[in-house]
Design a protein around this motif. Structure first.
Motif, PDB file in Angstrom:
ATOM      1  N   ILE A 181       0.770  -1.272  -0.019  1.00 35.60           N
ATOM      2  CA  ILE A 181       0.082   0.088  -0.055  1.00 35.60           C
ATOM      3  C   ILE A 181       0.870   1.382   0.018  1.00 35.60           C
ATOM      4  CG2 ILE A 181      -1.756   1.244   1.128  1.00 35.60           C
ATOM      5  CD1 ILE A 181      -2.513  -1.479   2.718  1.00 35.60           C
ATOM      6  N   VAL A 182       1.010   1.949  -1.038  1.00 36.80           N
ATOM      7  CA  VAL A 182       1.603   2.992  -1.175  1.00 36.80           C
ATOM      8  C   VAL A 182       0.758   4.467  -0.847  1.00 36.80           C
ATOM      9  CG1 VAL A 182       3.050   4.711  -2.700  1.00 36.80           C
ATOM     10  CG2 VAL A 182       2.997   2.322  -2.972  1.00 36.80           C
ATOM     11  N   THR A 183       0.977   4.971   0.263  1.00 37.00           N
ATOM     12  CA  THR A 183       0.151   6.130   0.681  1.00 37.00           C
ATOM     13  C   THR A 183       1.065   6.910   1.953  1.00 37.00           C
ATOM     14  OG1 THR A 183      -1.807   6.653   2.204  1.00 37.00           O
ATOM     15  CG2 THR A 183      -0.679   4.727   2.526  1.00 37.00           C
ATOM     16  N   ASP A 184       0.556   8.154   1.987  1.00 38.88           N
ATOM     17  CA  ASP A 184       1.484   8.906   2.931  1.00 38.88           C
ATOM     18  C   ASP A 184       0.644   8.724   4.216  1.00 38.88           C
ATOM     19  OD1 ASP A 184       3.067  10.211   1.223  1.00 38.88           O
ATOM     20  OD2 ASP A 184       1.604  11.912   0.738  1.00 38.88           O
ATOM     21  N   ASP A 185      -0.341   7.980   4.353  1.00 42.96           N
ATOM     22  CA  ASP A 185      -0.907   7.838   5.698  1.00 42.96           C
ATOM     23  C   ASP A 185      -0.698   6.319   6.187  1.00 42.96           C
ATOM     24  OD1 ASP A 185      -2.948   7.455   7.782  1.00 42.96           O
ATOM     25  OD2 ASP A 185      -4.850   8.209   6.643  1.00 42.96           O
TER      26      ASP A 185
ATOM     27  N   LYS B  77       4.339   0.698 -11.672  1.00 43.25           N
ATOM     28  CA  LYS B  77       5.677   1.343 -12.161  1.00 43.25           C
ATOM     29  C   LYS B  77       6.645   1.626 -11.265  1.00 43.25           C
ATOM     30  CE  LYS B  77       7.517   4.254 -15.649  1.00 43.25           C
ATOM     31  NZ  LYS B  77       8.552   4.817 -14.734  1.00 43.25           N
ATOM     32  N   ALA B  78       6.185   2.439 -10.073  1.00 42.39           N
ATOM     33  CA  ALA B  78       6.968   2.840  -9.078  1.00 42.39           C
ATOM     34  C   ALA B  78       7.463   1.807  -8.381  1.00 42.39           C
ATOM     35  CB  ALA B  78       6.105   3.899  -8.247  1.00 42.39           C
ATOM     36  N   ILE B  79       6.606   0.890  -8.075  1.00 44.92           N
ATOM     37  CA  ILE B  79       7.254  -0.341  -7.421  1.00 44.92           C
ATOM     38  C   ILE B  79       8.298  -1.205  -8.100  1.00 44.92           C
ATOM     39  CG2 ILE B  79       6.835  -2.681  -6.261  1.00 44.92           C
ATOM     40  CD1 ILE B  79       3.985  -1.462  -5.533  1.00 44.92           C
TER      41      ILE B  79
ATOM     42  N   PRO C  94       4.885   5.808   2.321  1.00 49.73           N
ATOM     43  CA  PRO C  94       5.165   6.549   1.430  1.00 49.73           C
ATOM     44  C   PRO C  94       6.306   5.624   0.547  1.00 49.73           C
ATOM     45  CG  PRO C  94       5.358   7.765   3.541  1.00 49.73           C
ATOM     46  CD  PRO C  94       4.829   6.329   3.865  1.00 49.73           C
ATOM     47  N   ILE C  95       6.376   6.016  -0.651  1.00 46.02           N
ATOM     48  CA  ILE C  95       7.484   5.370  -1.308  1.00 46.02           C
ATOM     49  C   ILE C  95       8.804   5.131  -1.041  1.00 46.02           C
ATOM     50  CG2 ILE C  95       8.082   7.263  -3.052  1.00 46.02           C
ATOM     51  CD1 ILE C  95       7.024   3.727  -4.238  1.00 46.02           C
TER      52      ILE C  95
END
Length: 342
Positions: free
Chosen positions: A227-231, A334-336, A303-304
């Motif tokens: 899970i990519v998130t700032d939270d 793609k980021a992962i 976060p990433i």
């Protein structure tokens, strides 16, 4: 480290993961895996994605052994492997007594023996060296008259050989396994291991002895909730959902392999509390009772930049394939990919 996705169970529209699978293929992901429990099956959805792709490999994580005889599973795999151009990885698992005896209506006893016999028959079907026979005791072929009450077996069964020549006589077989003996069996007879909940930092200490006999090229393909998130707090809460469900609801009170696994990872008291709350119908409390540390250790959350740091633990572990679960959109995939395979 190879990279794949696990789209899990299909439940209902609009849960068609075709766009996610196509994105993963475009991005160079190695595998897409599907799953089954006691609803949708793993092979139908995998065939759906196979027809829409051309390169990405196709895996089951896992197809349940008790759902099909070994011959039926071998037929599923060889057919899909041929239609897809040799892209299948067959992941199988013994499941647990609640599902095996309550849903499929067959005995659960001696899962290690059954798995060994099952895999042997799969490979005999694919190799076509001779008509397939098995002395049993779990899957005897041909079926002997003594297997049932008098009059229930004709005695006319004969050894048969597949009328289809498989594209590959050596379709890879992976085992879904959680206990030390089952993992050791995977290392002995299979081409890979499909762990469900695994802390990469503890694989060597908890399962090192079980994996010691694995051959060169043995694949450890771990499903990782991502899970990519700032939270981070929200991500942890989401990652706890499957843990609470499996610890609390996917097994009997006195025989739950998922609970036993979490205990081996160092959370025996916490797992017992989660199960107690879940079985009492207090599911929200059960989810909250899953330790943050546990959910975080088996997942990639936040976060990433944080995920980039956490990936090092996976790189330092025996895991050879990451199966990303929970990511649906192409930019995040793609980021992962760029983090795992820069």
């Amino acid at each position: 480290m190879r990279l794949g996705i696990n789209v899990g169970y299909w439940q209902r529209d609009p849960e068609d993961a075709t766009e996610t699978v196509l994105a993963a293929e475009r991005l160079g992901y190695d595998h897409v895996y599907t799953a089954e429990a006691y609803g949708s099956d793993a092979f139908t959805t995998l065939t759906w994605y196979a027809a829409r792709t051309s390169r990405i490999k196709l895996g089951t994580a896992v197809a349940q052994m008790s759902a099909r005889t070994p011959a039926a599973t071998a037929m599923h795999a060889l057919t899909l492997d041929a239609l897809s151009g040799g892209r299948v990885t067959l992941g199988i698992g013994a499941s647990g007594p609640q599902v095996v005896e309550g849903w499929y209506g067959v005995p659960f006893a001696r899962p290690l023996e059954r798995t060994r016999e099952y895999v042997r028959i799969l490979r005999d079907v694919w190799r076509r060296a001779e008509p397939v026979t098995s002395a049993g005791p779990h899957y005897p072929l041909p079926l002997p008259s003594s297997a049932y009450a008098p009059g229930r077996v004709t005695g006319l069964g004969k050894p048969l050989k597949s009328i289809v020549h498989p594209v590959r006589p050596d379709i890879p077989v992976y085992l879904g396994a959680e206990g030390p003996k089952n993992i050791a069996l995977a290392a002995e007879i299979a081409d890979g291991w499909l762990p469900l909940f695994v802390d990469p930092a503890k694989i060597e200490t908890v399962f090192g002895a079980s994996l010691a006999g694995r051959r060169a090229g043995f694949d450890i393909a771990a499903t990782v909730t991502t899970i990519v998130t700032d939270d981070l707090a929200a991500a942890l809460e989401f990652a706890k959902l499957p843990l609470a469900f499996y610890i609390g609801g996917m097994g009997a009170r006195d025989r739950n392999f998922h609970l036993d696994l979490i205990a081996r990872l160092g959370y025996a008291e916490e797992a017992a509390r989660v199960q107690e709350l879940f079985l009492a119908g207090r599911r929200d409390e059960a989810i909250r009772a899953v330790p943050d540390e546990l959910a975080d250790s088996i997942s990639l959350l936040g976060p990433i930049g944080r995920i980039r740091e956490r990936l090092q633990v996976w790189r330092d572990s025996p895991v050879t394939t990451l199966l990303i679960a929970g990511v649906k959109d192409e930019p995040t995939l793609k980021a992962i990919r760029d983090l795992v395979q820069p």
